[in-house]
Design a protein around this motif. Structure first.
Motif, PDB file in Angstrom:
ATOM      1  N   SER A 136       0.840  -1.141   0.085  1.00 39.92           N
ATOM      2  CA  SER A 136      -0.004  -0.109   0.073  1.00 39.92           C
ATOM      3  C   SER A 136       0.863   1.381   0.106  1.00 39.92           C
ATOM      4  O   SER A 136       2.007   1.303   0.437  1.00 39.92           O
ATOM      5  N   THR A 137       0.260   2.440  -0.712  1.00 37.46           N
ATOM      6  CA  THR A 137       0.940   3.570  -0.637  1.00 37.46           C
ATOM      7  C   THR A 137       1.328   3.956   0.767  1.00 37.46           C
ATOM      8  O   THR A 137       2.370   4.544   1.085  1.00 37.46           O
ATOM      9  N   THR A 138       0.440   3.711   1.767  1.00 42.98           N
ATOM     10  CA  THR A 138       0.909   4.149   2.967  1.00 42.98           C
ATOM     11  C   THR A 138       2.104   3.428   3.637  1.00 42.98           C
ATOM     12  O   THR A 138       2.999   4.029   4.430  1.00 42.98           O
ATOM     13  N   GLN A 139       2.071   2.067   3.535  1.00 49.44           N
ATOM     14  CA  GLN A 139       3.070   1.109   3.746  1.00 49.44           C
ATOM     15  C   GLN A 139       4.438   1.642   3.207  1.00 49.44           C
ATOM     16  O   GLN A 139       5.377   1.880   3.921  1.00 49.44           O
ATOM     17  N   SER A 140       4.414   1.797   1.936  1.00 48.42           N
ATOM     18  CA  SER A 140       5.549   2.267   1.080  1.00 48.42           C
ATOM     19  C   SER A 140       6.068   3.567   1.710  1.00 48.42           C
ATOM     20  O   SER A 140       7.256   3.676   1.840  1.00 48.42           O
ATOM     21  N   GLU A 141       5.390   4.442   2.009  1.00 43.35           N
ATOM     22  CA  GLU A 141       5.759   5.989   2.323  1.00 43.35           C
ATOM     23  C   GLU A 141       6.473   5.671   3.659  1.00 43.35           C
ATOM     24  O   GLU A 141       7.320   6.125   4.282  1.00 43.35           O
ATOM     25  N   ARG A 142       5.857   4.871   4.594  1.00 42.11           N
ATOM     26  CA  ARG A 142       6.296   4.519   6.174  1.00 42.11           C
ATOM     27  C   ARG A 142       7.563   4.044   5.911  1.00 42.11           C
ATOM     28  O   ARG A 142       8.357   4.376   6.705  1.00 42.11           O
ATOM     29  N   LEU A 143       7.728   2.862   5.204  1.00 44.80           N
ATOM     30  CA  LEU A 143       8.897   2.292   4.967  1.00 44.80           C
ATOM     31  C   LEU A 143      10.194   3.245   4.528  1.00 44.80           C
ATOM     32  O   LEU A 143      10.968   3.175   5.139  1.00 44.80           O
ATOM     33  N   ARG A 144       9.755   3.880   3.452  1.00 40.92           N
ATOM     34  CA  ARG A 144      10.814   4.599   2.879  1.00 40.92           C
ATOM     35  C   ARG A 144      11.162   5.766   3.958  1.00 40.92           C
ATOM     36  O   ARG A 144      12.251   6.232   4.170  1.00 40.92           O
ATOM     37  N   GLY A 145      10.189   6.405   4.548  1.00 41.42           N
ATOM     38  CA  GLY A 145      10.317   7.448   5.859  1.00 41.42           C
ATOM     39  C   GLY A 145      11.308   6.707   6.969  1.00 41.42           C
ATOM     40  O   GLY A 145      12.180   7.514   7.388  1.00 41.42           O
ATOM     41  N   LEU A 146      11.212   5.444   7.225  1.00 42.25           N
ATOM     42  CA  LEU A 146      11.795   4.875   8.118  1.00 42.25           C
ATOM     43  C   LEU A 146      13.285   4.605   7.826  1.00 42.25           C
ATOM     44  O   LEU A 146      14.196   4.486   8.419  1.00 42.25           O
ATOM     45  N   LEU A 147      13.420   3.971   6.450  1.00 41.20           N
ATOM     46  CA  LEU A 147      14.683   3.247   6.017  1.00 41.20           C
ATOM     47  C   LEU A 147      15.681   4.341   5.298  1.00 41.20           C
ATOM     48  O   LEU A 147      16.774   4.136   5.631  1.00 41.20           O
ATOM     49  N   GLU A 148      15.142   5.394   4.722  1.00 34.50           N
ATOM     50  CA  GLU A 148      16.041   6.313   4.142  1.00 34.50           C
ATOM     51  C   GLU A 148      17.185   6.937   5.134  1.00 34.50           C
ATOM     52  O   GLU A 148      18.244   6.976   4.787  1.00 34.50           O
ATOM     53  N   PRO A 149      16.807   7.452   6.489  1.00 35.28           N
ATOM     54  CA  PRO A 149      17.751   7.785   7.312  1.00 35.28           C
ATOM     55  C   PRO A 149      18.814   7.067   7.569  1.00 35.28           C
ATOM     56  O   PRO A 149      19.906   7.130   7.745  1.00 35.28           O
ATOM     57  N   LEU A 150      18.346   5.597   7.603  1.00 35.21           N
ATOM     58  CA  LEU A 150      19.290   4.573   8.062  1.00 35.21           C
ATOM     59  C   LEU A 150      20.293   4.429   7.020  1.00 35.21           C
ATOM     60  O   LEU A 150      21.560   4.146   7.229  1.00 35.21           O
ATOM     61  N   VAL A 151      19.686   4.322   5.658  1.00 35.82           N
ATOM     62  CA  VAL A 151      20.218   3.943   4.421  1.00 35.82           C
ATOM     63  C   VAL A 151      21.448   5.310   4.322  1.00 35.82           C
ATOM     64  O   VAL A 151      22.695   4.946   4.025  1.00 35.82           O
ATOM     65  N   ALA A 152      20.956   6.284   4.619  1.00 35.24           N
ATOM     66  CA  ALA A 152      21.734   7.551   4.217  1.00 35.24           C
ATOM     67  C   ALA A 152      23.101   7.787   5.294  1.00 35.24           C
ATOM     68  O   ALA A 152      24.246   7.918   4.928  1.00 35.24           O
TER      69      ALA A 152
END
Length: 165
Positions: free
Chosen positions: A2-18
């Motif tokens: 779902s878009t909501t899950q996708s957005e939540r995952l991206r928001g959670l993961l991007e700082p960790l990856v960066a």
């Protein structure tokens, strides 16, 4: 996903990856039987070491355990780098592929296999290999002309051998 899950995952993961100086290339959630599968693809200008993927996997796993973004069910986490023949879809992918051989499918349907010499904001400067002893030719292709592009694997690239000698 779902878009909501996708957005939540991206928001959670991007700082960790960066924080590992990597780019978050792709997030994919799918099902494998009763389990969910979360595939995360990361990359950088210098490539990604296996140890870096393992460290990032542990960090992401801890963060996911603290959140409810994956729900209550079981899931498998896979963290990897893109394959050697990955599609080129972003400007940074073309920059990283400079010097490599690529197969381009143009919007008109023609295919071009050429070495990427330079990348700018508008497109690519290419060297098309000569056929039957002919010299290579230069070609310019704009990003608007490219429908698909993928790096071609080279097992016996001459300039690699020259660098080692």
């Amino acid at each position: 996903m779902s878009t909501t899950q996708s957005e939540r995952l991206r928001g959670l993961l991007e700082p960790l990856v960066a924080a590992k100086d990597l780019d978050l290339e792709e997030i994919e959630v799918s099902r494998a039987g009763r389990r969910g599968v979360l595939r995360i693809t990361v990359d950088s200008d210098d490539g990604v070491e296996l140890d870096t993927c393992a460290e990032l996997s542990r960090t992401i796993s801890e963060k996911l355990d603290e959140s409810d973004v994956m729900g209550d069910g079981e899931y498998v986490l896979e963290v990897s780098s893109p394959g050697a023949d990955r599609p080129l879809t972003e400007h940074r992918h073309y920059v990283r592929a400079t010097g490599r051989l690529a197969k381009l499918t143009l919007t008109g349907g023609d295919e071009v296999i050429a070495r990427i010499l330079a990348v700018d904001a508008d497109g690519l400067d290419l060297e098309v290999p000569g056929v039957k002893g002919r010299k290579p030719t230069a070609r310019r292709v704009g990003f608007a002309e490219i429908a698909k592009a993928r790096v071609e694997l080279e097992f016996n690239r001459k300039d690699k051998k020259e660098e080692e000698a």
